[in-house]
Design an enzyme around this catalytic site. Structure first.
Site, PDB file in Angstrom:
ATOM      1  N   GLU A   1       0.817  -1.213   0.000  1.00 23.76           N
ATOM      2  CA  GLU A   1       0.000   0.000   0.000  1.00 23.76           C
ATOM      3  C   GLU A   1       0.856   1.270   0.000  1.00 23.76           C
ATOM      4  OE1 GLU A   1      -3.505   2.300   2.575  1.00 23.76           O
ATOM      5  OE2 GLU A   1      -2.789   0.342   3.231  1.00 23.76           O
TER       6      GLU A   1
ATOM      7  N   LYS B   1      -2.388  -1.955  -3.205  1.00 25.83           N
ATOM      8  CA  LYS B   1      -3.444  -1.103  -2.644  1.00 25.83           C
ATOM      9  C   LYS B   1      -3.038   0.360  -2.810  1.00 25.83           C
ATOM     10  CE  LYS B   1      -6.262  -0.184   1.463  1.00 25.83           C
ATOM     11  NZ  LYS B   1      -6.692  -0.626   2.808  1.00 25.83           N
TER      12      LYS B   1
END
Length: 349
Positions: A185, A227
């Site tokens: 992420e 992500k």
């Protein structure tokens, strides 16, 4: 590749694909103790171990949510907690066909020598923690790096991008070693006054740096999920891009920098409203087919209506679950490009 490594990679690939199964996405319920306190404070609920447990239980035991939720990212405290009936949350989720996950980073801290920038910590001891989390039932993990835009100060710096990419890659390699799928992420924050064009440029740079680091660390892209932020103007920007512009800029950026070997991209909502995050995802999926699954890993954008409805009142727990189910259903529809304003207005009976 020896038989043991081949078997481990097959497992990673299977779990990654299950997390982005058609019509499904991930619930991010991994707020730290400090963050969940702010959420509970906003609805007048004192943050205690029990109120945090009960709030998460309401979400995790929502009947039918497994139709749209493939996995749940949990916080350390929550992974060790149980339902009122004494069933560990990880076991309950598995019984519903939902994959338990765990947040493993220790938060973003100031980057030494680079005022205004941060690097995520938590690599020390991570190998042992991953082993413990696997024993507790976690099959995937999440590590968040944060990238700040400040054009006046020349941020982000190349060093900040490199430092965060290095941490993400080391984390991902350790996860795969432990047989756990890493969600990578790198979040470009939307808190500034930057235009969508600046966000696209910074996101391009960020993803390019991250995938170079993943390659250098020997991370198998078939066994990860990405992500990222959507490409969107900063909250304080004078002009906010329309939904179609956001969808097109985001897909363009991903096509340029995310290898097709990655099974799926699970977007964070990044402070967008519930409905707007869903609409953006819906538009992107209508632009498909894409080399990877485009899905969601939303926190507040899935939870906010449920939290507001419950607000600590046990008499409203079922209504809160209906609110959560509705948001999950809407995002499940967006996975197919089938979300609509009419669906958004519907409410569970």
């Amino acid at each position: 590749m020896n038989a043991e490594l081949a078997s481990k990679l097959d497992q990673l690939k299977r779990v990654a694909r299950e997390l982005v199964a058609p019509g499904k996405g991930i619930l991010a319920a991994d707020e730290s103790t400090g963050t969940i306190k702010k959420r509970l404070d906003s609805v007048g609920v004192e943050s205690t171990e029990e109120t945090r447990r009960r709030y998460r239980e309401i979400l995790l035991t929502t009947s039918g949510a497994e139709e749209f939720i493939s996995g749940v990212i949990l916080f350390d405290e929550t992974l060790r907690q149980s339902t009122r009936d004494g069933v560990p949350f990880s076991q309950h989720l598995k019984s519903q066909g939902v994959i338990p996950g765990i947040k493993v980073d220790a938060g973003a801290k100031p980057l030494a020598g680079h005022p205004g920038e941060k690097v995520t910590e938590g690599l020390d001891g991570l190998r042992d923690r991953l082993s413990e989390y696997a024993d507790l039932g976690a099959q995937f993990a999440k590590w968040r790096g944060v990238i700040t835009i400040d054009a006046a100060k020349g941020l982000p710096s190349d060093y900040c991008l490199t430092a965060n990419a290095h941490a993400l890659a080391r984390y991902a390699a350790l996860c795969q070693e432990a047989g756990i799928v890493p969600i990578v992420e790198p979040e470009v924050l939307m808190d500034s006054d930057n235009s969508i064009e600046v966000c696209e440029d910074v996101t391009n740079r960020t993803l390019n740096t991250v995938f170079q680091a993943l390659f250098e660390h020997g991370v198998a892209l078939e066994g990860i999920l990405l992500k990222p932020n959507m490409v969107i103007a900063g909250k304080q920007a004078k002009r906010q891009a329309g939904p179609q512009e956001v969808a097109e800029a985001t897909v363009r950026c991903l096509n340029r920098h995310v290898p097709a070997a990655v099974p799926g991209i699970v977007f964070l909502s990044g402070g967008q409203s519930d409905e707007l995050a869903t609409e953006h995802l819906n538009l992107m999926n209508r632009m498909g087919p894409h080399p990877w699954e485009l899905s969601f890993s939303y926190g507040r954008a899935l939870q906010a209506p449920a939290l507001k409805t419950w607000a600590g009142d046990e008499g409203k727990a079922e209504a809160a679950q209906r609110a959560f189910y509705h948001r999950a259903r809407c995002n499940g529809a967006a996975r197919h490009g089938e979300w609509s304003a009419e669906l958004e207005k519907e409410r569970a009976a």
